[in-house]
Design a protein around this motif. Structure first.
Motif, PDB file in Angstrom:
ATOM      1  N   UNK A   1       5.658   3.495  -5.885  1.00 16.73           N
ATOM      2  CA  UNK A   1       5.164   4.771  -5.358  1.00 16.73           C
ATOM      3  C   UNK A   1       4.599   5.602  -6.490  1.00 16.73           C
TER       4      UNK A   1
ATOM      5  N   UNK B   1      10.670   0.058  -5.459  1.00 15.72           N
ATOM      6  CA  UNK B   1       9.787   0.781  -4.538  1.00 15.72           C
ATOM      7  C   UNK B   1       9.398   2.129  -5.134  1.00 15.72           C
TER       8      UNK B   1
ATOM      9  N   UNK C   1       2.168  11.114   3.218  1.00 15.34           N
ATOM     10  CA  UNK C   1       1.000  10.535   3.864  1.00 15.34           C
ATOM     11  C   UNK C   1       1.282  10.264   5.331  1.00 15.34           C
ATOM     12  N   UNK C   2       2.561  10.008   5.645  1.00 19.77           N
ATOM     13  CA  UNK C   2       2.910   9.730   7.038  1.00 19.77           C
ATOM     14  C   UNK C   2       3.319  11.018   7.711  1.00 19.77           C
TER      15      UNK C   2
ATOM     16  N   UNK D   1       1.130   4.631  -7.375  1.00 18.42           N
ATOM     17  CA  UNK D   1       0.087   5.075  -6.443  1.00 18.42           C
ATOM     18  C   UNK D   1      -0.160   6.569  -6.513  1.00 18.42           C
ATOM     19  N   UNK D   2       0.927   7.369  -6.494  1.00 20.53           N
ATOM     20  CA  UNK D   2       0.760   8.809  -6.328  1.00 20.53           C
ATOM     21  C   UNK D   2       0.835   9.577  -7.630  1.00 20.53           C
TER      22      UNK D   2
ATOM     23  N   UNK E   1       0.837  -1.185   0.000  1.00 27.38           N
ATOM     24  CA  UNK E   1       0.000   0.000   0.000  1.00 27.38           C
ATOM     25  C   UNK E   1       0.873   1.237   0.000  1.00 27.38           C
ATOM     26  N   UNK E   2       0.289   2.429  -0.215  1.00 31.32           N
ATOM     27  CA  UNK E   2       1.111   3.643  -0.290  1.00 31.32           C
ATOM     28  C   UNK E   2       1.859   3.954   0.992  1.00 31.32           C
ATOM     29  N   UNK E   3       1.216   3.666   2.147  1.00 32.44           N
ATOM     30  CA  UNK E   3       1.879   4.002   3.397  1.00 32.44           C
ATOM     31  C   UNK E   3       3.110   3.132   3.617  1.00 32.44           C
TER      32      UNK E   3
ATOM     33  N   UNK F   1       4.922   1.660   1.308  1.00 35.64           N
ATOM     34  CA  UNK F   1       5.995   1.962   0.363  1.00 35.64           C
ATOM     35  C   UNK F   1       6.761   3.196   0.791  1.00 35.64           C
ATOM     36  N   UNK F   2       6.024   4.215   1.275  1.00 41.00           N
ATOM     37  CA  UNK F   2       6.723   5.426   1.685  1.00 41.00           C
ATOM     38  C   UNK F   2       7.607   5.161   2.889  1.00 41.00           C
TER      39      UNK F   2
END
Lengths: 500, 144, 112
Positions: C95, C91, C109-110, C98-99, A152-154, A156-157
């Motif tokens: 990303x 990775x 997002x974090x 997704x974005x 998911x995006x979280x 991966x970041x």
């Protein structure tokens, strides 16, 4: 043949068998991983009993003698770390049977898990500096992939941020290996410690030590290099979070740093008091800063991540105090925190499995619907805070005793008072998750997940109640192995080989 | 992914055999000249990548290549560990050189080193081809 | 000495790219620069003046040879860097899927 290569050969073999076995028969991958981790636990116990007879077991790869070839130097400190790793990997494998059942591509998970285990085991038993770097990178790259497992995006970041910071640490380690090789022309840890005697205390010596401390502080998540941990630990699947917090940051950061500081560079409290005071300062910085930040978190696993950063500060504090009780307390703390924090992350996995969310305000009251999880959490939290007769109390007690003996009364008082911070943020989870009133229809955690949690609870109780034999048989020889300092190299060169 | 023009396809047909043989030469002479398992493995992976780029591939064939790549990678690693364990069985030390060393500078000499080179080349070639597939060719393929 | 200094300068340029650039691909290129610098430093440490490359072609070895150990270590380090770069690029691609952007300021997002 000796038992020492089995520590990293068995996980490597299973890591490469799993992709083939996964196509034949699916449940076989879980069986292979669990059986291999249990076998590793048995061999670790055997290794522990062997190091009580022979203080250092040296294994020559390919029969090449020490300065020429790569050696594995297995002493009591290695035995302690290998024991902690195998216990937590076994509990994690037990837990992941049901937890990972709704992810696709499970064979990739178990293969990467076994690779990470092989890397961690290899770091703990090797006696060669570049071999330590290779195993460190194996474990680190497997952990980057495992953090990003549910794509998911979280996740991966978080994995990208973790990867950038971790690789900067790894490359700084490689740079310092290059500089050490330029000065000493050898890569064997014992030989390096002999050669570094000549340049003890020069600017070059402190520069290399500073670079190594920087690299290992990133891997061990000490403040101010900790910012990858609160993102990476919540994003990883729960058994991986428990392994990451429980052993990974300790093996890659604390074990390598202490092995190099005490045995290779040969520093001790008497010869370099300023350096050890810097370690005490780093420890307190981690405890206070991460503890305070943990109080405002609203995510279950993120709070536990900040708690891990805080507790690693205690271990650094123990090493910084530098006398026997301080170092023994730090080593006992590695064992105690591994068991307790691993248990807490497994309970978070059970909660996420039942309710599907990690935010503290949104989780309904689970105290009545999931009694095993709730009581596991309570015992793990009490061990972390330091309540007798759980194992965490005796670990903190040894560190405080060491501080009092060395004359630092204010450190002892501060360490005891700061346990109140731990109580505060763990109480926050207890209030919001388990003590809240309200009926839910959450079911109990599945059987194997409960089994893994109960296993760690039993260990926390047993290690605490039986702390005297544990300190005498396991922790004390390990602390002696570290504080021996430069005799490490004499033991490696004069040691006998050992066969099964 | 789409293939390329007719000129590229014809040239690939001619050249790909030579690239493969050059890679095998570098692997087998690893104990005599620079190169060895890793460099030869990269060249062999390059031959496979060239074939995929020039002729294109459907999703089904790419999936089959990915599975084959993963199996070959495991076989290469298992072969390497098997050689190390055979050192224990025959001599008693892990990774010991147990085959006869032979005459220096001949092709069949230096014990287990040529066999280790072959195992590493299989693993590296398969691994690099799988990396190429994951990055460039397969988009959002979910397996199992 | 100048050569070692220029390796350190290359290391610092790569570190600058990682720390200040906003594009994800530029961060990956910064990593490649750092790895080049460290591997180059390592291989240059083994140099001895007036010596040959460490390949034995005849049985009489009266010439001096360059130190071969750093070359073996650099080979291992290059393979490890390959694995890390491959994982990092995968990775980054995911990303992007997704974005739909490579800008690191958009991917926040974090928090905290």
């Amino acid at each position: 043949m000796s038992f020492i290569p089995l520590f990293f050969v068995l996980p490597l073999l299973s890591a490469f068998l799993i992709p083939i076995l996964g196509k034949i028969f699916k449940p076989l991958v879980w069986i292979v991983s669990t059986v291999v981790s249990f076998i590793l636990f048995i061999i670790a116990l055997y290794g522990l009993s062997a190091t009580r007879v022979i203080p250092m077991i040296v294994y020559k790869m390919g029969n090449w003698p020490p300065p020429l070839g790569i050696v594995m130097a297995f002493d009591s400190y290695s035995a302690l770390m290998v024991l902690v790793i195998s216990i937590l990997v076994f509990a994690g494998c037990l837990f992941s049977l049901r937890y990972m059942s709704h992810y696709t591509g499970q064979w990739k998970f178990y293969s990467l898990l076994m690779l990470m285990t092989a890397g961690m085991m290899g770091i703990c038993i090797t006696g060669d500096l570049f071999n330590m770097f290779v195993f460190l990178e194996i474990a680190a790259i497997s952990s980057y992939a495992l953090v990003a497992f549910g794509v998911g995006p979280e996740e991966l970041e978080a994995s990208f941020k973790y990867m950038v910071m971790g690789e900067i640490g790894g490359l700084t380690f490689l740079l310092s290996i290059a500089l050490i090789y330029a000065k000493t022309s050898t890569l064997n840890l014992a030989d390096i410690s002999n050669s570094l005697q000549a340049i003890q205390g020069t600017t070059f010596f402190w520069m290399i030590l500073g670079m190594l401390l920087f690299a290992f502080s990133i891997k061990a998540a000490l403040v101010p290099f900790h910012s990858w941990l609160p993102d990476a630990h919540p994003a990883a699947p729960a058994p991986i979070s428990s392994l990451l917090s429980g052993v990974f940051i300790k093996v890659l950061g604390i074990y390598t740093a202490s092995r190099l500081i005490f045995n290779v560079f040969g520093l001790s409290r008497d010869t370099a008091p300023l350096f050890f005071n810097i370690l005490i300062g780093l420890g307190f910085l981690s405890i206070i800063f991460a503890g305070l930040t943990a109080l405002n978190q609203k995510d279950y696993k993120r709070l536990l991540g900040f708690s891990s950063v805080s507790q690693i500060g205690y271990i650094m504090l123990g090493f910084g105090i530098g006398n026997f009780n301080g170092v023994a307390g730090a080593l006992f703390f590695i064992l105690a925190h591994g068991v307790a924090k691993g248990l807490l992350f497994l309970t978070s996995g059970a909660v996420v499995n039942a309710t599907g969310t990690r935010e503290l305000t949104k989780i309904p009251g689970l105290g009545e619907s999931m009694p095993t999880t709730a009581w596991s959490f309570r015992i793990g939290a009490l061990s972390l805070i330091g309540l007798p007769p759980l194992v965490g109390f005796f670990a903190k007690f040894l560190i405080v005793l060491g501080a009092v003996e060395a004359g630092y009364l204010w450190i002892a008082i501060a360490a005891v008072v700061l346990s109140g911070l731990t109580l505060a943020y763990l109480l926050k989870i207890e209030n919001n998750v388990f003590m809240k009133q309200g009926k839910t229809n959450a079911k109990q955690a599945p059987y194997t997940m409960r089994l893994a949690m109960v296993l760690l609870v039993v260990l926390a109780l047993a290690l605490g109640i039986g702390f005297l034999p544990i300190v005498e048989w396991v922790i004390s020889p390990a602390a002696h192995a570290l504080l021996r300092g430069l005799e490490y190299s004499q033991l490696v060169f004069s040691s006998m080989t050992f066969s099964f | 992914m789409k293939g390329m023009s007719l000129i590229v396809k014809t040239m690939t047909n001619i050249v790909i055999g030579f690239i493969f043989i050059y890679g095998v030469y570098i692997i087998l002479h690893g104990h005599l000249t620079p190169g060895g398992g890793f460099a030869g493995g990269v060249i062999i992976a390059g031959a496979f990548v060239l074939r995929l780029l020039a002729f294109g591939g459907t999703t089904k064939s790419e999936k089959k290549s990915s599975t084959a790549g993963s199996v070959f990678e495991s076989i290469g690693a298992l072969l390497f560990i098997l050689i190390a364990i055979l050192g224990v069985v025959f001599v008693g030390a892990f990774f010991a050189n147990f085959l006869p060393k032979g005459i220096p500078f001949h092709l069949v000499s230096a014990g287990i080193i040529p066999i280790c080179n072959i195992a590493i080349a299989i693993k590296v070639g398969a691994g690099l081809f799988s990396i190429f597939l994951a990055l460039a060719a397969m988009k959002y393929v979910i397996e199992d | 000495m100048i050569i070692f200094g220029s390796c350190i300068v290359l290391f610092l340029i790569g570190l600058y790219a990682i720390v200040t650039k906003r594009n994800l691909i530029k961060i990956a290129i910064g990593f490649a620069l750092i790895e080049y610098a460290v591997n180059l430093l390592f291989a240059l440490i083994g140099f001895r003046s007036g010596a040959l490359a460490p390949i034995i072609t005849k049985l009489d070895t009266t010439h001096a040879f360059v130190d071969p150990i750093p070359q073996a270590l650099v080979l291992t380090a290059i393979v490890i860097a390959l694995g890390t770069t491959a994982l990092m690029l995968t990775v980054i691609l995911r990303i992007y899927n997704h974005y739909k952007t490579f800008d690191i300021a958009e991917i926040k997002k974090l928090k905290g």
